[in-house]
Motif scaffolding. Structure first.
Motif, PDB file in Angstrom:
ATOM      1  N   ASN A 124       6.989  -0.344   0.622  1.00  0.00           N
ATOM      2  CA  ASN A 124       6.447   1.007   0.632  1.00  0.00           C
ATOM      3  C   ASN A 124       6.804   1.719   1.935  1.00  0.00           C
ATOM      4  N   LEU A 125       6.875   3.041   1.848  1.00  0.00           N
ATOM      5  CA  LEU A 125       7.062   3.879   3.031  1.00  0.00           C
ATOM      6  C   LEU A 125       5.774   4.629   3.311  1.00  0.00           C
ATOM      7  N   SER A 126       5.505   4.872   4.578  1.00  0.00           N
ATOM      8  CA  SER A 126       4.307   5.644   4.936  1.00  0.00           C
ATOM      9  C   SER A 126       4.478   7.084   4.472  1.00  0.00           C
ATOM     10  N   SER A 127       3.363   7.806   4.365  1.00  0.00           N
ATOM     11  CA  SER A 127       3.394   9.186   3.877  1.00  0.00           C
ATOM     12  C   SER A 127       4.370  10.040   4.684  1.00  0.00           C
ATOM     13  N   LYS A 128       4.498   9.770   5.986  1.00  0.00           N
ATOM     14  CA  LYS A 128       5.401  10.588   6.819  1.00  0.00           C
ATOM     15  C   LYS A 128       6.880  10.290   6.546  1.00  0.00           C
ATOM     16  N   ASN A 129       7.162   9.140   5.904  1.00  0.00           N
ATOM     17  CA  ASN A 129       8.564   8.768   5.641  1.00  0.00           C
ATOM     18  C   ASN A 129       8.973   8.884   4.176  1.00  0.00           C
ATOM     19  N   LYS A 130       8.037   9.195   3.296  1.00  0.00           N
ATOM     20  CA  LYS A 130       8.349   9.176   1.858  1.00  0.00           C
ATOM     21  C   LYS A 130       9.417  10.201   1.467  1.00  0.00           C
ATOM     22  N   PRO A 173       7.602  -1.612   9.643  1.00  0.00           N
ATOM     23  CA  PRO A 173       7.965  -2.837  10.374  1.00  0.00           C
ATOM     24  C   PRO A 173       7.870  -4.080   9.479  1.00  0.00           C
ATOM     25  N   THR A 174       9.000  -4.800   9.370  1.00  0.00           N
ATOM     26  CA  THR A 174       9.128  -5.892   8.392  1.00  0.00           C
ATOM     27  C   THR A 174       9.928  -7.048   8.969  1.00  0.00           C
ATOM     28  N   THR A 194      -1.269  -8.949  12.993  1.00  0.00           N
ATOM     29  CA  THR A 194      -1.836  -7.886  12.140  1.00  0.00           C
ATOM     30  C   THR A 194      -1.079  -7.700  10.831  1.00  0.00           C
ATOM     31  N   TRP A 195       0.035  -8.431  10.643  1.00  0.00           N
ATOM     32  CA  TRP A 195       0.868  -8.229   9.459  1.00  0.00           C
ATOM     33  C   TRP A 195       0.389  -9.051   8.267  1.00  0.00           C
ATOM     34  N   PRO A 249       0.847  -3.605   7.408  1.00  0.00           N
ATOM     35  CA  PRO A 249       0.214  -2.841   6.327  1.00  0.00           C
ATOM     36  C   PRO A 249       0.140  -1.354   6.688  1.00  0.00           C
ATOM     37  N   LEU A 250       0.324  -0.501   5.680  1.00  0.00           N
ATOM     38  CA  LEU A 250       0.267   0.951   5.897  1.00  0.00           C
ATOM     39  C   LEU A 250      -1.174   1.457   5.822  1.00  0.00           C
ATOM     40  N   GLY A 251      -1.988   0.814   4.979  1.00  0.00           N
ATOM     41  CA  GLY A 251      -3.381   1.230   4.869  1.00  0.00           C
ATOM     42  C   GLY A 251      -3.554   2.615   4.271  1.00  0.00           C
ATOM     43  N   GLU A 252      -2.622   3.005   3.402  1.00  0.00           N
ATOM     44  CA  GLU A 252      -2.674   4.322   2.764  1.00  0.00           C
ATOM     45  C   GLU A 252      -2.874   4.155   1.263  1.00  0.00           C
ATOM     46  N   PRO A 253      -3.427   5.187   0.583  1.00  0.00           N
ATOM     47  CA  PRO A 253      -3.556   5.104  -0.871  1.00  0.00           C
ATOM     48  C   PRO A 253      -2.189   5.037  -1.541  1.00  0.00           C
ATOM     49  N   VAL A 254      -2.114   4.331  -2.664  1.00  0.00           N
ATOM     50  CA  VAL A 254      -0.856   4.174  -3.397  1.00  0.00           C
ATOM     51  C   VAL A 254      -1.022   4.758  -4.796  1.00  0.00           C
TER      52      VAL A 254
END
Length: 298
Positions: A124-130, A173-174, A194-195, A249-254
């Motif tokens: 997944n990409l964060s909202s700022k990178n989608k 980050p992966t 934290t990953w 983890p992004l911690g954002e809604p999917v």
């Protein structure tokens, strides 16, 4: 020299899934572990497929938005082409890290006879990178950093292992490491605390997390608990091969609908509109058709 002293709190296996074969694409068989009913999402990972495909089957023209696909070939080769004119063949041991961003339409089809096998991971990409522009990072097998030590060999696809680092840039980050352990080998591999992280066993069988645990065989996905690293033992006579993948983890809604992954249902609706009307990143979708699809229709 072992780096086990670096691991103070080894991660244990908290869930185990056997990835069973299912049909996908056109005549392809995938073993899906992440992205199926029991495990919809393992932040930031959306899908993990171990795929097997033979011509004339494959994954003909289809769109993506909002995430990255990482294709790692294990056997044979697949030709990829997209509506931006990008085309290439991914062979055994090669890697393609595709950032779909705001939109890509592409095809992935076998380019030789026999069975082509590989792994595809969706990150997944964060909202700022989608909605960033699509891009590719491609590494041929010979260019993937490979290190061998103490009966352990690792191909460093992303992140770092045994003191060596991959050149791949990961927006989310992966780490993505392909390990092979000989009989008797013991691996301690640090993982950022934290990953989220998991293991997928490709061949052989290994003991993960605790030296007294039961061995785990091929096609099993292991979700790892908290800690600062993973310990693995190969107590069998055959080589053990597995991937270790971890991510922040992004911690954002999917909000997901098939090949589109956004944060809200409204954004999914907008994506459908954009795709159907060939706008906002999908402009070229209207008139593009892959060469492989054109050949099939002839």
């Amino acid at each position: 020299m072992s780096n086990s002293s670096e691991i103070r709190e080894p991660r244990m296996v908290v869930r185990k899934f056997l990835a069973k074969p299912q049909r996908e694409g056109v005549g392809a068989v995938v073993r899906r572990s992440i992205g199926r009913f029991e495990l919809k999402y393992f932040d930031p990972f959306l899908v993990l497929d171990e795929f097997s495909v033979s011509a004339p089957g494959g994954f003909p023209d289809h769109p993506h938005r909002g995430f990255e696909t990482v294709t790692y070939m294990l056997q044979g080769e697949v030709t990829h082409e997209d509506f931006e004119g990008h085309k290439g063949t991914i062979r055994a041991g090669d890697l393609q890290w595709m950032t779909a961003g705001k939109g890509i339409v592409h095809s992935e089809m076998p380019s030789e006879q026999g069975t082509q096998k590989g792994l595809q991971l969706w990150i997944n990409l964060s909202s700022k990178n989608k909605m960033i522009d699509p891009r590719y990072q491609e590494l041929q097998s010979k260019d993937i950093v490979t290190v061998a030590k103490d009966g352990i060999e690792v191909r460093v696809i992303a992140g770092e292992a045994l003191g060596s680092q991959s050149p791949v840039y990961t927006r989310t980050p992966t780490m993505y490491l392909d390990f092979t352990l000989k009989q008797g080998a013991h691996l301690p591999q640090p993982i950022p605390r934290t990953w989220n992280s998991f293991v997928y066993v490709i061949e052989g069988e290994g003991v993960f997390g605790n030296s007294k645990a039961s061995p785990v065989s091929a096609h099993n996905l292991l979700l790892l608990g908290s800690g600062d690293g993973l310990e693995v033992w190969n107590q069998s006579v055959n080589p053990l091969r597995f991937i270790l993948v971890g991510g922040e983890p992004l911690g954002e809604p999917v909000a997901q609908y098939g090949p589109f992954v956004m944060n809200t249902q409204e954004e999914i609706d907008q994506t459908f509109y954009d795709y159907q009307n060939s706008v906002n990143g999908f402009e070229k979708a209207k008139f593009w058709k892959s060469q492989s699809l054109s050949d099939l229709e002839m």
